[in-house]
Design a protein around this motif. Structure first.
Motif, PDB file in Angstrom:
ATOM      1  N   LEU A 112       0.830  -1.214   0.000  1.00 34.18           N
ATOM      2  CA  LEU A 112       0.000   0.000   0.000  1.00 34.18           C
ATOM      3  C   LEU A 112       0.860   1.258   0.000  1.00 34.18           C
ATOM      4  O   LEU A 112       0.547   2.233  -0.698  1.00 34.18           O
ATOM      5  N   LEU A 113       1.937   1.238   0.761  1.00 37.61           N
ATOM      6  CA  LEU A 113       2.827   2.398   0.788  1.00 37.61           C
ATOM      7  C   LEU A 113       3.487   2.602  -0.572  1.00 37.61           C
ATOM      8  O   LEU A 113       3.577   3.736  -1.062  1.00 37.61           O
ATOM      9  N   ALA A 114       3.926   1.517  -1.194  1.00 38.74           N
ATOM     10  CA  ALA A 114       4.539   1.624  -2.526  1.00 38.74           C
ATOM     11  C   ALA A 114       3.543   2.191  -3.532  1.00 38.74           C
ATOM     12  O   ALA A 114       3.876   3.086  -4.323  1.00 38.74           O
ATOM     13  N   LEU A 115       2.302   1.712  -3.497  1.00 35.86           N
ATOM     14  CA  LEU A 115       1.269   2.224  -4.400  1.00 35.86           C
ATOM     15  C   LEU A 115       0.976   3.693  -4.122  1.00 35.86           C
ATOM     16  O   LEU A 115       0.743   4.479  -5.049  1.00 35.86           O
ATOM     17  N   SER A 116       1.005   4.062  -2.855  1.00 37.25           N
ATOM     18  CA  SER A 116       0.791   5.465  -2.489  1.00 37.25           C
ATOM     19  C   SER A 116       1.864   6.356  -3.095  1.00 37.25           C
ATOM     20  O   SER A 116       1.575   7.432  -3.630  1.00 37.25           O
ATOM     21  N   TYR A 117       3.100   5.887  -3.029  1.00 38.04           N
ATOM     22  CA  TYR A 117       4.202   6.682  -3.591  1.00 38.04           C
ATOM     23  C   TYR A 117       4.156   6.716  -5.117  1.00 38.04           C
ATOM     24  O   TYR A 117       4.504   7.723  -5.720  1.00 38.04           O
ATOM     25  N   VAL A 118       3.698   5.652  -5.754  1.00 34.92           N
ATOM     26  CA  VAL A 118       3.525   5.683  -7.214  1.00 34.92           C
ATOM     27  C   VAL A 118       2.516   6.775  -7.557  1.00 34.92           C
ATOM     28  O   VAL A 118       2.746   7.608  -8.434  1.00 34.92           O
ATOM     29  N   SER A 119       1.398   6.785  -6.850  1.00 35.95           N
ATOM     30  CA  SER A 119       0.367   7.802  -7.075  1.00 35.95           C
ATOM     31  C   SER A 119       0.904   9.208  -6.793  1.00 35.95           C
ATOM     32  O   SER A 119       0.639  10.146  -7.545  1.00 35.95           O
ATOM     33  N   LEU A 120       1.663   9.334  -5.738  1.00 34.44           N
ATOM     34  CA  LEU A 120       2.242  10.634  -5.374  1.00 34.44           C
ATOM     35  C   LEU A 120       3.251  11.103  -6.422  1.00 34.44           C
ATOM     36  O   LEU A 120       3.260  12.277  -6.812  1.00 34.44           O
ATOM     37  N   PHE A 121       4.087  10.197  -6.923  1.00 34.95           N
ATOM     38  CA  PHE A 121       5.067  10.568  -7.955  1.00 34.95           C
ATOM     39  C   PHE A 121       4.384  10.969  -9.260  1.00 34.95           C
ATOM     40  O   PHE A 121       4.851  11.869  -9.952  1.00 34.95           O
ATOM     41  N   ILE A 122       3.292  10.306  -9.588  1.00 32.42           N
ATOM     42  CA  ILE A 122       2.537  10.687 -10.793  1.00 32.42           C
ATOM     43  C   ILE A 122       2.016  12.114 -10.629  1.00 32.42           C
ATOM     44  O   ILE A 122       2.105  12.932 -11.552  1.00 32.42           O
ATOM     45  N   PHE A 123       1.494  12.426  -9.457  1.00 30.61           N
ATOM     46  CA  PHE A 123       1.023  13.787  -9.194  1.00 30.61           C
ATOM     47  C   PHE A 123       2.167  14.786  -9.292  1.00 30.61           C
ATOM     48  O   PHE A 123       2.054  15.832  -9.944  1.00 30.61           O
ATOM     49  N   LEU A 124       3.283  14.480  -8.641  1.00 34.19           N
ATOM     50  CA  LEU A 124       4.429  15.395  -8.633  1.00 34.19           C
ATOM     51  C   LEU A 124       5.020  15.583 -10.031  1.00 34.19           C
ATOM     52  O   LEU A 124       5.493  16.672 -10.376  1.00 34.19           O
ATOM     53  N   GLN A 125       4.976  14.536 -10.835  1.00 36.99           N
ATOM     54  CA  GLN A 125       5.450  14.644 -12.213  1.00 36.99           C
ATOM     55  C   GLN A 125       4.591  15.659 -12.977  1.00 36.99           C
ATOM     56  O   GLN A 125       5.120  16.472 -13.744  1.00 36.99           O
ATOM     57  N   GLY A 126       3.295  15.633 -12.760  1.00 36.12           N
ATOM     58  CA  GLY A 126       2.399  16.608 -13.387  1.00 36.12           C
ATOM     59  C   GLY A 126       2.669  18.022 -12.906  1.00 36.12           C
ATOM     60  O   GLY A 126       2.627  18.982 -13.697  1.00 36.12           O
ATOM     61  N   VAL A 127       2.989  18.163 -11.613  1.00 35.82           N
ATOM     62  CA  VAL A 127       3.309  19.484 -11.053  1.00 35.82           C
ATOM     63  C   VAL A 127       4.585  20.008 -11.690  1.00 35.82           C
ATOM     64  O   VAL A 127       4.652  21.172 -12.079  1.00 35.82           O
ATOM     65  N   VAL A 128       5.602  19.161 -11.792  1.00 40.61           N
ATOM     66  CA  VAL A 128       6.884  19.586 -12.370  1.00 40.61           C
ATOM     67  C   VAL A 128       6.702  19.956 -13.842  1.00 40.61           C
ATOM     68  O   VAL A 128       7.238  20.968 -14.296  1.00 40.61           O
ATOM     69  N   LYS A 129       5.928  19.177 -14.575  1.00 39.49           N
ATOM     70  CA  LYS A 129       5.673  19.501 -15.987  1.00 39.49           C
ATOM     71  C   LYS A 129       4.941  20.836 -16.120  1.00 39.49           C
ATOM     72  O   LYS A 129       5.193  21.592 -17.051  1.00 39.49           O
ATOM     73  N   GLY A 130       4.033  21.107 -15.198  1.00 40.02           N
ATOM     74  CA  GLY A 130       3.296  22.369 -15.228  1.00 40.02           C
ATOM     75  C   GLY A 130       4.166  23.565 -14.924  1.00 40.02           C
ATOM     76  O   GLY A 130       3.920  24.664 -15.410  1.00 40.02           O
ATOM     77  N   VAL A 131       5.207  23.366 -14.123  1.00 36.55           N
ATOM     78  CA  VAL A 131       6.127  24.452 -13.756  1.00 36.55           C
ATOM     79  C   VAL A 131       7.116  24.722 -14.860  1.00 36.55           C
ATOM     80  O   VAL A 131       7.483  25.861 -15.142  1.00 36.55           O
ATOM     81  N   LEU A 132       7.576  23.647 -15.519  1.00 41.22           N
ATOM     82  CA  LEU A 132       8.592  23.788 -16.560  1.00 41.22           C
ATOM     83  C   LEU A 132       7.947  24.190 -17.821  1.00 41.22           C
ATOM     84  O   LEU A 132       7.699  24.704 -18.615  1.00 41.22           O
TER      85      LEU A 132
END
Length: 132
Positions: A112-132
């Motif tokens: 569950l923790l690993a899946l949570s971090y996958v979901s979190l990284f997907i979100f953060l990837q979108g944030v980084v793409k939006g900033v760049l």
């Protein structure tokens, strides 16, 4: 190598994994908190982060359940033999599956923790793409 030494390694690594998983769970909650929004007294968590939050909270629930269930089962086992008059230094047989519920909780927590971090990284990837 013998079984006693192998068990020592197993207990060491599962204990460390539990400690690190707990720290990573709280870190994920902190990251989610950082990306939440406040509007006056209202508090909003982005819908993209809700899955990650639910998964990390479930991981913490299974972390707690692992220890609650283990305490209950081993306490029950110990008390049962104590009532039978088994002495402190006497070896006795225990149900070979006694640890299975805690092992299931352990692995569910990690997954569950690993899946949570996958979901979190997907979100953060979108944030980084939006900033760049």
């Amino acid at each position: 190598m013998n079984l006693e030494k192998a068990r020592e390694f197993y207990y060491f690594y599962t204990g460390k994994t539990s400690d690190v998983a707990r720290q990573l769970s709280f870190a994920a909650i902190a990251i989610i908190w950082l990306f939440s929004k406040r509007d006056g007294v209202e508090f909003y968590i982005a819908s993209d982060l809700l899955l990650s939050l639910k998964l990390v909270v479930l991981a913490l629930v299974f972390d707690l359940l692992q220890y609650i269930i283990g305490s209950f089962l081993w306490g029950l086992c110990q008390r049962s033999y104590e009532k039978q008059g088994v002495g402190e230094e006497i070896n006795f047989e225990v149900f070979k599956y006694i640890n299975w519920p805690t092992i299931c909780c352990f692995w569910l927590k990690v997954i569950l923790l690993a899946l949570s971090y996958v979901s979190l990284f997907i979100f953060l990837q979108g944030v980084v793409k939006g900033v760049l």
